[in-house]
Design an enzyme around this catalytic site. Structure first.
Site, short mmCIF file in Angstrom:
data_model
loop_
_atom_site.label_atom_id
_atom_site.label_comp_id
_atom_site.label_asym_id
_atom_site.label_seq_id
_atom_site.Cartn_x
_atom_site.Cartn_y
_atom_site.Cartn_z
N SER A 166 -5.80 -1.91 -3.29
CA SER A 166 -4.48 -1.12 -2.84
C SER A 166 -4.52 0.16 -1.86
CB SER A 166 -3.76 -1.01 -3.72
OG SER A 166 -2.10 -0.87 -3.44
N ASP A 388 0.44 -11.41 -0.14
CA ASP A 388 0.20 -10.45 -1.04
C ASP A 388 1.73 -9.70 -0.56
OD1 ASP A 388 -0.09 -7.42 -1.73
OD2 ASP A 388 -1.90 -7.78 -1.75
N HIS A 417 -0.70 -9.10 -5.65
CA HIS A 417 -1.54 -8.08 -5.17
C HIS A 417 -2.50 -7.58 -5.90
CE1 HIS A 417 -1.69 -4.26 -2.91
NE2 HIS A 417 -1.40 -3.29 -4.26
#
Length: 450
Positions: A166, A388, A417
């Site tokens: 991320s 995502d 995610h």
């Protein structure tokens, strides 16, 4: 639970790298050594997301999940980034309402008006500028990259391998740009668009795209369980139910004792939807809340982090996003963007392009935003799910283009995610593991199907 093999230490670094002889701060660092010293290649640094996420216990979290052949090759190293958790922490001491989960993102009013968001953004920026302390001015991705290099030096490693997830992919990309000769094997899992003019602001805007990509997975899941949840017999009906329910809660919220805020509004439902789309395992939470709301309660309890943790995470997130890049401050332009985005992406109701505290941030960025380039060794592997909700595949492709031939891209036909060992698939996991274990990187970008 912390694994008994995990060791902890601190690394002292300059608060301000522009004045290295000045005040120092501490970084909390952890390590689980490889059990097979003869096969050891080096360290695998686990870069957390956020910004504002803690990584100190990631070695303990991952040691039971990572393949044995990878654990044989690396010491697992975690850390709390500057300002976070057990490192020297920061806090803006915001009012409780300003750290409510539904207010961490700037959801417009039910009619799309952003006046309340403007007021809140200005108040948060002023409070952080006044109460955040000197360290908050020096929290940035470039400084996190410098901190990572100090961790590398403290570990005695000439080069370092890492797995960023991320926001950690951006920190890892910036490190690979600032210190290319110090990188060994780099995995960037769930990347955002690194466009230096839209860093942070562009990530937020991509929620509109990502949620539209991902919501059909939830809708299909819920439709298959229509007899249990009653949200709709097909995916289209589930989507219509969500939009209708959110609009109804905009008009008439439900009391939600114990929650912050203590009522379920349309925007609270929308803010609950975002993290629920991160993993299929969280679908029942969203579906259960929708079912309860349709029946007018009682509403389920939702866990929330302790206030000091929320204060800390929020301060680091705001500091990083605002210090990394200039944000536009035109209220009129933001209102126009919100009006358009509400039509294009109704599930997120204009939030992704709304105004953030960075529009009123009192400190201009101390450095230019990093431009990710193809200059450096070809040792980067990107992995991203096709659906995502937070870092959509379209943004990850822009990270791939920025790296050029330094990188290869593994696109995984999955939703959620985080791809590697999380929401991806066996093909993607094998590809990433082979790269980390023996350096095998695909000759071309690959698509891992279901």
């Amino acid at each position: 639970m912390v694994d008994p093999r995990q060791e902890c230490a601190t690394v002292r670094v300059p608060m301000d790298y522009g004045a290295p002889g000045g005040d120092r701060i501490e970084l909390a660092v952890s390590r689980i050594r490889t059990a097979k010293a003869g096969a050891r290649r080096g360290v695998l640094l686990l870069i957390p997301g956020g910004p504002g996420g803690s990584g100190i216990n990631r070695p303990s979290s991952y040691v039971s999940r990572l393949p044995v052949e990878l654990l044989d090759r690396y010491d697992l190293v975690g850390f709390d980034p500057r300002g976070v958790g057990r490192s020297t922490p920061v806090s803006c001491r915001l009012a409780g309402d300003d750290i409510a989960p539904a207010h961490l993102y700037p959801w417009p009013a039910p009619d799309g008006d952003i006046a309340g968001n403007v007021e809140r953004a200005r108040r948060i920026a002023e409070t952080c500028g006044r109460d955040g302390g000197e360290l908050l001015r020096h929290i940035s991705t470039r400084n996190e990259a410098r901190d990572i290099d100090r961790i590398r030096r403290a570990l005695g490693e000439e080069r370092i391998s890492y797995w960023g997830v991320s926001y950690g992919t951006y920190a890892g990309a910036v490190y690979a740009t600032m210190f290319p000769e110090r990188t060994d094997r780099v995995v960037l899992d769930s990347s955002g668009d690194p466009n230096p003019r839209r860093v942070a602001r562009g990530w937020a805007a991509n929620y509109g795209v990502g949620v539209e990509d991902r919501f059909p997975d939830f809708a299909a899941w819920a439709a298959a369980r229509h007899t249990e949840y009653g949200l709709g017999a097909d995916a289209t009906a589930v989507r219509e139910t969500f939009l209708r329910l959110a609009a109804g809660l905009d008009r008439q919220p439900l009391p939600w004792p114990g929650a912050n805020p203590p009522r379920l509004t349309g925007n609270v439902l929308r803010s609950t939807m975002l993290p629920a789309l991160y993993s299929d395992a969280d679908f029942p939470r969203l579906a259960g809340l929708m079912r309860a709301a349709m029946a007018s309660g009682p509403l389920p309890s939702l866990p929330a982090p302790p206030e000091p943790v929320q204060q800390n995470t929020t301060a680091v997130a705001i500091g990083t996003l605002c210090n990394d890049v200039e944000w536009p401050d035109s209220v009129r332009a933001h209102q126009r963007d919100v009006d358009r985005d509400r039509l294009a992406h109704p599930l997120t109701a204009g939030m992704p392009v709304n105004i953030f505290p960075c529009a009123f941030w009192p400190h201009p960025p101390a450095e230019r935003t990093t431009r990710i380039t193809p200059r450096g060794p070809s040792n980067v592997l990107l992995v991203n799910n096709l659906r995502d909700p937070s870092t959509p595949h379209s943004g990850a492709l822009r990270m791939r283009r920025a790296f050029g031939d330094r990188a290869r891209m593994v696109s995984v036909d999955s939703g959620g995610h985080g791809a590697y060992l999380a929401n991806g698939n066996a093909c993607g996991d094998r590809t990433v593991t082979a790269f980390l274990v023996d350096g095998t990187r695909p000759a071309h970008d690959v698509l891992c199907g279901t």
